[in-house]
Design an enzyme around this catalytic site. Structure first.
Site, PDB file in Angstrom:
ATOM      1  CB  ALA A  54      37.693  44.723  39.050  1.00 27.19           C
ATOM      2  CE  LYS A  88      40.868  36.941  43.605  1.00 24.88           C
ATOM      3  NZ  LYS A  88      41.739  36.567  42.457  1.00 24.88           N
ATOM      4  CG  ASP A 147      46.135  40.139  34.732  1.00 26.94           C
ATOM      5  OD1 ASP A 147      46.520  41.129  34.069  1.00 26.94           O
ATOM      6  OD2 ASP A 147      45.458  40.242  35.778  1.00 26.94           O
TER       7      ASP A 147
END
Length: 428
Positions: free
Chosen positions: A33, A52, A147
């Site tokens: 996202a 990342k 998560d």
């Protein structure tokens, strides 16, 4: 004399600014996202990493600062556990935050589930045992992941699991505090508030298991890339605002185990709000499909085995304390790490030898930059290089980050820079 030169070199390397142009992008291998993940090669050493990137503007706009801090902290503190993806560097420039991590070429558990539909109980036992070890390692560091899902279970070159993506983790420090889940629920359906979840019914129970599997596989990748993400593995207490701790990660493990054996998560629906409602009302919606035949031990670990004759349990070697709820249950009753390891589903497993065992799936790699286990065909349109913006929003190329950033914008990210000592030592 030699030690003095080594110390000087160490201090010099620590002072060297690092930026995106120190790395060459080989291929984009993932997106989320708030950014992308790239396979990169360091220009001076030729070493391969996963990079990342997170857009600072998105982090601030969507109130993700607490999660950025928690992710960087848990990765920096996990150097000595083999169960967490290793962080080597973190740095920033005017546009992005960067995490330079080890590249795990086997892809993730989500891709495997999409490919194979379901696993046998033996294969599931192996992966669940490694997940237990990984989650326990994070808990021992004082963090809760929050998560846990197949997307975040990466597979190394030997086929073993490593836990990744700590963007929603918390150490229950004030710098990690956030009301993320409440906002996610409100934003996904503004007309539906938390108190309404217990009063509405779901109407998709007529779908067959094969239809559910097909629908789940069709929608799964899009859910992984969306801003809201997938709530299918989130524990009910997280939504209910009753307070929660490490036990929420064990619920997620139960949901993943269910998916490995059945083919889809236990509360999946066509939309996120129906999934929230099912999770809150889990007693009503948790069931094993009639055409799925699990061992008593497997079903009992997911939920209490639905059997009236307790003598049959004892004949199978179940102790009396195993007549309690399991993973998919209320948080206060959920099994903890030691109880999970002692469960009969894992009977005979050598927990200390897990990473020395041969994995059921070992990636067949052609090179150190092989990305064949990543669904890169879904990533068309993502820029092949990281393009930094100037302060007026124009393209500025990939200049070094660090001290030349805008102080008014970057105050929230002070202390983000990190270099692992072992990495610096290898360069001396």
């Amino acid at each position: 004399m030699a030690l003095g030169r080594q110390e000087s070199e160490f201090l010099r390397l620590r002072r060297v600014r690092m930026g995106a142009d120190d790395f060459h992008t080989v291929k984009v291998i993932g997106k989320g996202a708030f950014g992308e993940v790239r396979l990169v090669q360091k220009q001076d050493t030729g070493k391969i990493y996963a990079m990342k990137t997170l857009r600072k503007a998105d982090m601030m706009k969507k109130d993700q600062l607490a999660h950025v801090k928690a992710e960087r902290d848990v990765l920096a503190e996990s150097a000595h556990t083999p169960w967490v993806v290793q962080l080597y560097y973190s740095f920033q420039d005017t546009t992005y935050l960067y995490l330079i991590m080890e590249f795990l070429p086997g892809g993730d558990l989500m891709t495997m589930l999409i490919k194979y539909d379901t696993f046998s109980e033996d294969v599931t036992r192996f992966y669940m045992a490694e997940c237990v070890s990984a989650i326990s390692a994070v808990h021992d560091l004082g963090f809760v992941h929050r998560d846990i899902k197949p997307d975040n279970l990466l597979i190394d070159r030997e086929g073993h699991i490593k836990l990744s993506d700590f963007g929603l983790s918390t150490g229950f420090h004030k710098t990690h505090d956030s009301s993320y889940y409440q906002r996610m629920l409100d934003n996904s359906n503004p007309s539906s508030k938390m108190e309404h979840l217990g009063t509405q019914k779901n109407i998709d129970i007529t779908l067959s298991r094969q239809d559910r599997m097909a629908t789940w596989k069709r929608n799964r990748r899009a859910l992984a890339y969306s801003t809201v993400g997938t709530p299918d593995y989130i524990a009910p207490e997280v939504f209910s605002q009753r307070g929660y701790g490490k036990e929420c990660d064990w619920w997620s493990l139960g949901a993943i185990m269910f998916e490995c054996l059945v083919g889809y998560p236990p509360f999946c629906s066509d939309n996120a709000h129906d999934t929230y409602r099912k999770i809150i009302n889990w007693r009503e919606y948790l069931f094993i499909p009639d055409d799925v035949h699990l061992s008593r031990e497997a079903e009992d670990l997911i939920r209490r085995y639905n059997m009236r004759e307790t003598t049959a349990y004892r004949n199978l070697g179940f102790a009396q304390h195993f007549f309690k709820p399991r993973l998919l249950c209320d948080g206060e009753h959920r099994l903890k790490a030691a109880e999970i390891r002692a469960h009969p589903f894992f009977r005979g497993l050598d927990w200390e030898a897990l990473r020395r065992m041969r994995s059921p799936f070992v990636p067949q790699l052609k090179s150190i930059t092989d990305t064949s286990y990543f669904p890169t065909e879904d990533l068309q349109g993502v820029p092949s290089q990281v393009v930094r913006e100037d302060r007026n929003g124009g393209k500025a190329g990939m200049a070094h980050g660090g001290l030349d950033t805008d102080p008014s914008k970057d105050l929230a990210f002070v202390g983000y820079t990190f270099k692992r000592w072992e990495t610096i030592r290898d360069q001396i």
